[in-house]
Design a protein around this motif. Structure first.
Motif, PDB file in Angstrom:
ATOM      1  N   VAL A 226       0.827  -1.199   0.000  1.00 21.22           N
ATOM      2  CA  VAL A 226       0.000   0.000   0.000  1.00 21.22           C
ATOM      3  C   VAL A 226       0.865   1.253   0.000  1.00 21.22           C
ATOM      4  CG1 VAL A 226      -1.617   1.355   1.387  1.00 21.22           C
ATOM      5  CG2 VAL A 226      -2.012  -1.092   1.053  1.00 21.22           C
ATOM      6  N   VAL A 227       1.898   1.266   0.824  1.00 25.31           N
ATOM      7  CA  VAL A 227       2.800   2.420   0.868  1.00 25.31           C
ATOM      8  C   VAL A 227       3.483   2.615  -0.477  1.00 25.31           C
ATOM      9  CG1 VAL A 227       4.922   3.314   1.903  1.00 25.31           C
ATOM     10  CG2 VAL A 227       3.147   2.319   3.359  1.00 25.31           C
ATOM     11  N   ALA A 228       3.941   1.535  -1.083  1.00 28.37           N
ATOM     12  CA  ALA A 228       4.606   1.635  -2.389  1.00 28.37           C
ATOM     13  C   ALA A 228       3.648   2.162  -3.457  1.00 28.37           C
ATOM     14  CB  ALA A 228       5.162   0.271  -2.788  1.00 28.37           C
ATOM     15  N   ALA A 229       2.390   1.713  -3.418  1.00 27.73           N
ATOM     16  CA  ALA A 229       1.407   2.200  -4.391  1.00 27.73           C
ATOM     17  C   ALA A 229       1.173   3.692  -4.236  1.00 27.73           C
ATOM     18  CB  ALA A 229       0.093   1.435  -4.228  1.00 27.73           C
ATOM     19  N   CYS A 230       1.105   4.176  -2.997  1.00 26.04           N
ATOM     20  CA  CYS A 230       0.918   5.609  -2.751  1.00 26.04           C
ATOM     21  C   CYS A 230       2.098   6.406  -3.285  1.00 26.04           C
ATOM     22  CB  CYS A 230       0.737   5.871  -1.259  1.00 26.04           C
ATOM     23  SG  CYS A 230      -0.783   5.194  -0.559  1.00 26.04           S
ATOM     24  N   ARG A 231       3.301   5.927  -3.026  1.00 29.28           N
ATOM     25  CA  ARG A 231       4.487   6.679  -3.441  1.00 29.28           C
ATOM     26  C   ARG A 231       4.656   6.670  -4.956  1.00 29.28           C
ATOM     27  NH1 ARG A 231       9.170   6.612   1.210  1.00 29.28           N
ATOM     28  NH2 ARG A 231       7.983   8.041   2.537  1.00 29.28           N
ATOM     29  N   ARG A 232       4.332   5.554  -5.599  1.00 26.50           N
ATOM     30  CA  ARG A 232       4.407   5.531  -7.056  1.00 26.50           C
ATOM     31  C   ARG A 232       3.459   6.546  -7.675  1.00 26.50           C
ATOM     32  NH1 ARG A 232       4.774  -0.156  -6.430  1.00 26.50           N
ATOM     33  NH2 ARG A 232       2.508  -0.330  -6.733  1.00 26.50           N
ATOM     34  N   ALA A 233       2.301   6.724  -7.051  1.00 21.26           N
ATOM     35  CA  ALA A 233       1.298   7.656  -7.570  1.00 21.26           C
ATOM     36  C   ALA A 233       1.490   9.078  -7.034  1.00 21.26           C
ATOM     37  CB  ALA A 233      -0.101   7.160  -7.226  1.00 21.26           C
ATOM     38  N   LYS A 234       2.559   9.309  -6.290  1.00 17.40           N
ATOM     39  CA  LYS A 234       2.863  10.627  -5.724  1.00 17.40           C
ATOM     40  C   LYS A 234       1.751  11.111  -4.802  1.00 17.40           C
ATOM     41  CE  LYS A 234       5.848  11.926  -9.581  1.00 17.40           C
ATOM     42  NZ  LYS A 234       6.138  12.903 -10.657  1.00 17.40           N
ATOM     43  N   ALA A 235       1.236  10.184  -4.015  1.00 17.38           N
ATOM     44  CA  ALA A 235       0.243  10.509  -2.995  1.00 17.38           C
ATOM     45  C   ALA A 235       0.847  10.255  -1.622  1.00 17.38           C
ATOM     46  CB  ALA A 235      -1.017   9.663  -3.178  1.00 17.38           C
TER      47      ALA A 235
END
Length: 454
Positions: A226-235
């Motif tokens: 979940v953290v990686a998905a947020c960071r990839r999307a710049k959120a």
């Protein structure tokens, strides 16, 4: 004597469907369904006219239908005169059962595009140029019957299907659903969460949100994916953390001078000291999460901790020490750009997603009506779409209805009885005198392009 007779062909039980359906048409729902949803190969004509069938299903959900049989609410009085293309419940059931998983994804694509159109037309997310909160949560919906595909026992110990939703909201706007997914009943809360969050972030960006995006979730969704998905999307992320050993040790190491009292239930503002006198305090410390994972997944960010004075220590586990007997602790792992007190307050507002779950269960998700898993997945997507359409209708009606529960909008704006009069190639909806929400209904009616007869 008092008599009753079902003999008036010109009555409507839900006159408020007219502006809601008009709004859906103005935002392109029929065209989007025709372009994106293609049920080729479906037998007995089940895939024909998907736009009319989706509009019928959504209209029924707006009227409060929570099962396929309930779609019969659209077939009374003057409904056939007011709305063309209404389909019978049996036809709608055959349509839903013809869905495969690929068709569900097509319907989800149409629903996302429609929500973007709604946002542009109705300003569904005011303040999204500053900050948008994405809240993810899941719920096991209990189902009955041995033939329900995917129904299993999960962590709640009840047999059901497990769905996820992601809502988008701002400090000025009530939440709308920007992503949803149905899973089997035994699926964990966080299964598939990373990809669903990525979809939701793309959706809010497509809706025109230019501000900071913060993904909020409870501890079930605390994971490196979940953290990686947020960071990839710049959120940014704001995730509750379970009280495991390493977290307890980190909390215990926080000095007493690091705690700040916050405004919390029963807090009192101390004028002399110019601070809150409260049973709740917050502090923060740097923390590295996922240390046991591969190096690329290790994440260093802020650990926000709220402690609330414990009034009853009867349920304190043995071995937690005196500190944990005096206070209850709640930890949040976040890279929020906001100061401590504001960031912690923003995270607590994650509870708003529970209201959306309650609204869904009070309407179309009262049941997952089909025995086929993919039919129920399509039903979930349409329920989310109907929720957003109801929310948009409320936003056009008044500031109160923009944030009201969808059940309130349904009772006050959609379930307006009407008598239909036809003549001179016009239709006139005769509505009740002294309707308590006449002005709000009038604003909705005129905003979507309908006219008033004076």
């Amino acid at each position: 004597m008092t008599f009753a007779a079902f003999d008036d062909p010109n009555l409507l039980a839900h006159g408020g469907l007219a502006p809601a359906v008009r709004l859906a048409e103005r935002c392109g729902l029929p065209e989007l369904v025709r372009d994106k949803v293609r049920l080729s190969g479906a037998g007995n004509g089940a895939g024909a006219a998907p736009d009319a069938k989706v509009m019928s299903l959504v209209a029924g959900m707006l009227a409060g239908a929570d099962s396929i049989d309930d779609m019969g609410v659209l077939r009374h009085g003057a409904m056939a005169k007011a709305f063309r293309g209404v389909r019978a419940p049996s036809t709608l059931g055959s349509f839903l059962r013809a869905f495969t998983w690929g068709h569900v994804r097509q319907l989800e694509s149409a629903a996302r595009a429609f929500t973007c159109n709604l946002a542009a037309h109705c300003n569904l997310l005011p303040g999204s140029d500053q900050v948008v909160h994405l809240d993810i949560d899941s719920k096991v919906k209990q189902v009955y019957g041995a033939a329900k595909q995917g129904a299993e026992h999960g962590y709640t110990k009840v047999r059901g299907l497990h769905f996820q939703i992601v809502t988008a909201s701002t400090p000025l706007a009530a939440p709308v659903i920007v992503a949803s997914r149905l899973r089997k009943g035994s699926a964990g809360s966080a299964k598939g969460a990373a990809s669903l969050i990525a979809e939701a972030i793309r959706a809010v960006r497509a809706m025109g949100a230019t501000g900071t995006v913060i993904v909020r979730a409870d501890s079930a969704f605390f994971s490196h994916k979940v953290v990686a998905a947020c960071r990839r999307a710049k959120a940014h992320f704001s995730l509750a953390v379970a009280q495991r050993k390493k977290i307890r040790e980190t909390i215990a190491a926080i000095g007493e001078d690091a705690w700040t009292a916050i405004k919390y239930p029963k807090a009192i503002w101390g004028r002399d000291e110019q601070r809150w006198v409260s049973d709740a305090q917050v502090a923060e410390v740097e923390y590295t999460a996922f240390a046991g994972k591969a190096k690329r997944y290790r994440t260093t960010a802020r650990l926000l901790v709220r402690r609330v004075r414990r009034l009853n220590d009867a349920h304190v586990p043995d071995g937690q020490g005196e500190l944990f007997k005096v206070w209850r602790f709640h930890a949040v792992f976040t890279d929020s750009p906001y100061p401590l007190v504001e960031a912690e307050r923003y995270h607590r507002a994650h509870a708003i997603v529970e209201q959306v779950l309650a609204d869904l269960e009070d309407s179309a998700l009262g049941h997952l009506p089909s025995g086929r898993f993919t039919a129920n997945a399509a039903w979930l997507t349409l329920a989310a779409l109907a929720h957003n359409l109801t929310r948009a209708a409320g936003a056009l009606a008044s500031a109160f209805h923009a944030k009201a529960r969808t059940g309130t909008i349904r009772r006050q704006l959609l379930a307006v009885p009407a008598r239909l009069a036809a003549g001179g190639r016009t239709l006139t909806f005769h509505l009740p005198q002294h309707w308590p929400w006449r002005q709000e209904f009038t604003d909705l009616w005129t905003t979507v392009g309908c006219r008033l007869r004076t």
